[in-house]
Design a protein around this motif. Structure first.
Motif, PDB file in Angstrom:
ATOM      1  N   GLY A  40      56.428 102.192  -4.980  1.00 28.21           N
ATOM      2  CA  GLY A  40      57.742 101.590  -5.184  1.00 28.21           C
ATOM      3  C   GLY A  40      58.784 102.497  -5.788  1.00 28.21           C
ATOM      4  N   SER A  41      58.366 103.421  -6.633  1.00 31.60           N
ATOM      5  CA  SER A  41      59.341 104.307  -7.276  1.00 31.60           C
ATOM      6  C   SER A  41      59.421 105.676  -6.589  1.00 31.60           C
ATOM      7  N   ILE A  42      58.663 105.859  -5.510  1.00 31.17           N
ATOM      8  CA  ILE A  42      58.610 107.169  -4.854  1.00 31.17           C
ATOM      9  C   ILE A  42      59.152 107.117  -3.434  1.00 31.17           C
ATOM     10  N   LEU A  43      58.536 106.283  -2.584  1.00 32.77           N
ATOM     11  CA  LEU A  43      58.883 106.304  -1.162  1.00 32.77           C
ATOM     12  C   LEU A  43      60.300 105.822  -0.865  1.00 32.77           C
ATOM     13  N   PRO A  44      60.834 104.785  -1.534  1.00 31.36           N
ATOM     14  CA  PRO A  44      62.239 104.439  -1.273  1.00 31.36           C
ATOM     15  C   PRO A  44      63.179 105.613  -1.543  1.00 31.36           C
ATOM     16  N   LEU A  45      62.841 106.424  -2.535  1.00 31.23           N
ATOM     17  CA  LEU A  45      63.633 107.617  -2.839  1.00 31.23           C
ATOM     18  C   LEU A  45      63.538 108.624  -1.694  1.00 31.23           C
ATOM     19  N   LEU A  46      62.323 108.856  -1.201  1.00 30.68           N
ATOM     20  CA  LEU A  46      62.124 109.843  -0.130  1.00 30.68           C
ATOM     21  C   LEU A  46      62.790 109.415   1.173  1.00 30.68           C
ATOM     22  N   PHE A  47      62.843 108.099   1.421  1.00 29.09           N
ATOM     23  CA  PHE A  47      63.429 107.609   2.674  1.00 29.09           C
ATOM     24  C   PHE A  47      64.924 107.291   2.540  1.00 29.09           C
ATOM     25  N   PRO A  89      71.351 103.063  -4.829  1.00 33.36           N
ATOM     26  CA  PRO A  89      70.875 101.721  -4.483  1.00 33.36           C
ATOM     27  C   PRO A  89      69.452 101.673  -3.951  1.00 33.36           C
ATOM     28  N   ASP A  90      69.082 102.612  -3.081  1.00 35.45           N
ATOM     29  CA  ASP A  90      67.730 102.587  -2.519  1.00 35.45           C
ATOM     30  C   ASP A  90      66.678 102.850  -3.594  1.00 35.45           C
ATOM     31  N   PHE A  91      66.933 103.842  -4.427  1.00 40.08           N
ATOM     32  CA  PHE A  91      65.989 104.188  -5.486  1.00 40.08           C
ATOM     33  C   PHE A  91      65.880 103.055  -6.503  1.00 40.08           C
ATOM     34  N   SER A  92      67.018 102.463  -6.890  1.00 32.49           N
ATOM     35  CA  SER A  92      66.976 101.397  -7.892  1.00 32.49           C
ATOM     36  C   SER A  92      66.288 100.152  -7.347  1.00 32.49           C
ATOM     37  N   ASN A  93      66.479  99.837  -6.066  1.00 33.58           N
ATOM     38  CA  ASN A  93      65.752  98.715  -5.469  1.00 33.58           C
ATOM     39  C   ASN A  93      64.252  98.999  -5.432  1.00 33.58           C
ATOM     40  N   LEU A 144      62.706 100.830  -7.630  1.00 36.56           N
ATOM     41  CA  LEU A 144      62.262 100.644  -9.014  1.00 36.56           C
ATOM     42  C   LEU A 144      62.019  99.165  -9.301  1.00 36.56           C
ATOM     43  N   PHE A 145      62.889  98.307  -8.773  1.00 40.27           N
ATOM     44  CA  PHE A 145      62.692  96.866  -8.964  1.00 40.27           C
ATOM     45  C   PHE A 145      61.358  96.426  -8.377  1.00 40.27           C
ATOM     46  N   VAL A 146      61.068  96.844  -7.151  1.00 39.46           N
ATOM     47  CA  VAL A 146      59.812  96.440  -6.507  1.00 39.46           C
ATOM     48  C   VAL A 146      58.611  96.955  -7.300  1.00 39.46           C
ATOM     49  N   ALA A 147      58.675  98.213  -7.733  1.00 41.24           N
ATOM     50  CA  ALA A 147      57.555  98.810  -8.464  1.00 41.24           C
ATOM     51  C   ALA A 147      57.324  98.124  -9.801  1.00 41.24           C
ATOM     52  N   PHE A 148      58.377  97.987 -10.593  1.00 38.91           N
ATOM     53  CA  PHE A 148      58.196  97.450 -11.939  1.00 38.91           C
ATOM     54  C   PHE A 148      58.012  95.937 -11.949  1.00 38.91           C
ATOM     55  N   SER A 149      58.515  95.244 -10.931  1.00 35.35           N
ATOM     56  CA  SER A 149      58.229  93.812 -10.854  1.00 35.35           C
ATOM     57  C   SER A 149      56.749  93.597 -10.552  1.00 35.35           C
ATOM     58  N   ASN A 150      56.173  94.441  -9.708  1.00 32.02           N
ATOM     59  CA  ASN A 150      54.734  94.351  -9.449  1.00 32.02           C
ATOM     60  C   ASN A 150      53.928  94.681 -10.701  1.00 32.02           C
ATOM     61  N   LEU A 151      54.431  95.622 -11.497  1.00 39.46           N
ATOM     62  CA  LEU A 151      53.773  95.921 -12.766  1.00 39.46           C
ATOM     63  C   LEU A 151      53.815  94.702 -13.682  1.00 39.46           C
ATOM     64  N   GLY A 152      54.952  94.016 -13.711  1.00 38.38           N
ATOM     65  CA  GLY A 152      55.067  92.802 -14.509  1.00 38.38           C
ATOM     66  C   GLY A 152      54.095  91.728 -14.052  1.00 38.38           C
ATOM     67  N   VAL A 153      53.958  91.575 -12.737  1.00 43.45           N
ATOM     68  CA  VAL A 153      52.992  90.605 -12.190  1.00 43.45           C
ATOM     69  C   VAL A 153      51.590  90.918 -12.690  1.00 43.45           C
ATOM     70  N   SER A 213      66.254  89.867 -12.282  1.00 39.10           N
ATOM     71  CA  SER A 213      65.588  91.159 -12.508  1.00 39.10           C
ATOM     72  C   SER A 213      66.105  92.209 -11.535  1.00 39.10           C
ATOM     73  N   GLN A 214      66.243  91.812 -10.270  1.00 41.35           N
ATOM     74  CA  GLN A 214      66.756  92.747  -9.263  1.00 41.35           C
ATOM     75  C   GLN A 214      68.199  93.126  -9.567  1.00 41.35           C
ATOM     76  N   TYR A 215      68.992  92.147  -9.975  1.00 42.79           N
ATOM     77  CA  TYR A 215      70.396  92.416 -10.309  1.00 42.79           C
ATOM     78  C   TYR A 215      70.502  93.416 -11.464  1.00 42.79           C
ATOM     79  N   MET A 216      69.724  93.207 -12.516  1.00 42.43           N
ATOM     80  CA  MET A 216      69.839  94.073 -13.692  1.00 42.43           C
ATOM     81  C   MET A 216      69.546  95.526 -13.336  1.00 42.43           C
ATOM     82  N   ILE A 217      68.478  95.753 -12.586  1.00 49.15           N
ATOM     83  CA  ILE A 217      68.097  97.135 -12.274  1.00 49.15           C
ATOM     84  C   ILE A 217      69.104  97.782 -11.330  1.00 49.15           C
ATOM     85  N   THR A 218      69.490  97.076 -10.273  1.00 45.65           N
ATOM     86  CA  THR A 218      70.387  97.700  -9.291  1.00 45.65           C
ATOM     87  C   THR A 218      71.816  97.827  -9.812  1.00 45.65           C
ATOM     88  N   SER A 219      72.282  96.871 -10.616  1.00 47.79           N
ATOM     89  CA  SER A 219      73.645  96.963 -11.145  1.00 47.79           C
ATOM     90  C   SER A 219      73.769  98.060 -12.196  1.00 47.79           C
TER      91      SER A 219
END
Length: 399
Positions: free
Chosen positions: A64-71, A330-334, A336-345, A318-324
């Motif tokens: 979540g914190s790597i591939l969105p950045l690369l793409f 935007p791609d990297f911050s989104n 991060l949301f996916v990665a850290f939300s899964n960590l929270g789960v 949660s998505q709003y806070m990270i991306t705003s």
């Protein structure tokens, strides 16, 4: 960057993006209801079959914190087609997998592109409208996530029970294949006009407001899943509902969750910081009531409906806070949301599981309350940092 002109065209494309999220989340979560059948089919234990869920989530958290950045520099339409296409192939392979190992590999490989599609879908939806309307557009994409989480599981279970396991797997493949065709035919090319360097995107991690948002998201998601992961167990043991009634409650939860998406998008558009401030306090209050009235069926039905609304609010906030906090990436911050939300789960589920063993099922509400209060403290830090950041941005524009 506007995707297309025309309100109807934008709404249709946002629907396609949401349907794609539904397909991916349905593939992830829908399998939960058919794990016993999968275990029987491959001759493994249910706990071993559970690796299809846990390793999928782990792959999402890692990538979540790597591939969105690369793409992030690639054409977004092409990236979405790649991700959805891989899910279609993996679903087909899962249908005909000769053994559990092949089925597990077929699950894990596309999971790495899960956050890529989701982050690109959020970014594309937000960029199709004005910045002020972005939360509402993202809220509509979130409806696909909610539907995949809540509706996908009972649908897959129903198909597997009344048809067979292979047809249930085919359902996953068909949903993703329809998304692939819809993106191919109806979504125009989405080139990234201002390609950002990886370094400039990673640099957002130096901002204090980003970390306040990240910790806020981790704690909020932990608080949400500390209870939701044991939803069926709580209703069965505390409220003493039957399995059929619990299934209906899951559907009610999902339907009100979709309403929550629309409300969250509207409130975040109108007054985002106030909504974020009030949210965890309202959720804490609802957990207290759920704890006190857990043994009463009728009040619990009403509370479950409200719970569903609050649940999807948490995802949107949660998505709003990270991306705003990092609109420049935007791609990297989104991602991060996916990665850290899964960590929270993962954190919320594990901590509640430990408390259940020692203190009983009702303790999940107290675990959820503690995490939500930690999320509230993070939001208290996030709000002034956001205002300070906005003042700096306004000064730069004025200069």
């Amino acid at each position: 960057m506007n995707i297309v002109s025309g309100t109807k065209s934008k709404a249709f494309i946002i629907f396609i993006l949401a349907f794609g999220v539904f397909g991916i989340i349905n593939t992830e979560m829908g399998i939960i209801g058919i794990l016993p059948l999968i275990a029987e089919n491959f001759g493994v234990s249910v706990s071993t079959a559970g690796l299809l869920v846990s390793l999928f989530a782990l792959a999402v958290a890692i990538s979540g914190s790597i591939l969105p950045l690369l793409f992030s520099g690639f054409n977004r339409k092409g990236v979405m087609l790649l991700a959805i296409g891989l899910f279609v192939v993996s679903n087909v392979v899962s249908m005909f997998a000769p053994n559990f190992t092949i089925a597990l590999i077929a699950r894990i490989v596309p999971a790495f592109l899960h956050p890529v599609y989701v982050s690109v879908a959020f970014t594309a939806a937000a960029s199709s409208v004005s910045p002020e309307m972005a939360p509402k557009a993202i809220g509509r994409v979130f409806m696909g996530l909610t539907a995949g989480m809540i509706i996908g599981t009972p649908i897959a279970s129903f198909i597997a029970v009344y048809a067979n396991l292979e047809i249930a797997m085919l359902f996953f493949a068909v949903v993703n294949a329809l998304t692939f065709l819809a993106i191919l035919l109806f979504v125009p090319s989405l080139p990234v006009k201002q390609k950002q360097s990886y370094g400039s995107q990673v640099r957002i991690l130096k901002k204090g407001v980003v970390w306040a948002a990240i910790f806020g998201a981790i704690f909020i998601l932990s608080g949400m899943y500390a209870t939701f992961s044991f939803f069926a167990e709580y209703l069965g043991r505390v409220t003493e509902m039957s399995s059929n009634t619990i299934s209906l409650m899951l559907i009610l939860f999902g339907l009100t969750g979709m309403i929550g998406n629309l409300l969250a998008g509207k409130l975040l558009t109108n007054n985002a910081l106030k909504t974020a401030f009030v949210y965890p306090l309202v959720f804490v209050g609802s957990y207290l009531v759920l704890f006190l009235l857990g043994s009463f069926t009728v009040p619990m039905i009403l509370l479950i409906a409200f719970w569903g609304v609050l649940f999807t609010f948490g995802l949107n906030i949660s998505q709003y806070m990270i991306t705003s906090s990092a609109p420049e990436a935007p791609d990297f911050s989104n991602g991060l949301f996916v990665a850290f939300s899964n960590l929270g789960v993962t954190i919320g589920t594990m901590v509640s599981g430990a408390f259940i063993n020692g203190m009983g099922i009702q303790s999940v509400m107290w675990v959820g309350i503690v995490f939500l209060l930690l999320g509230f403290l993070s939001i208290l830090l996030f709000i002034p940092l956001t205002r300070k950041s906005n003042i700096k941005d306004a000064s730069k524009l004025a200069a």
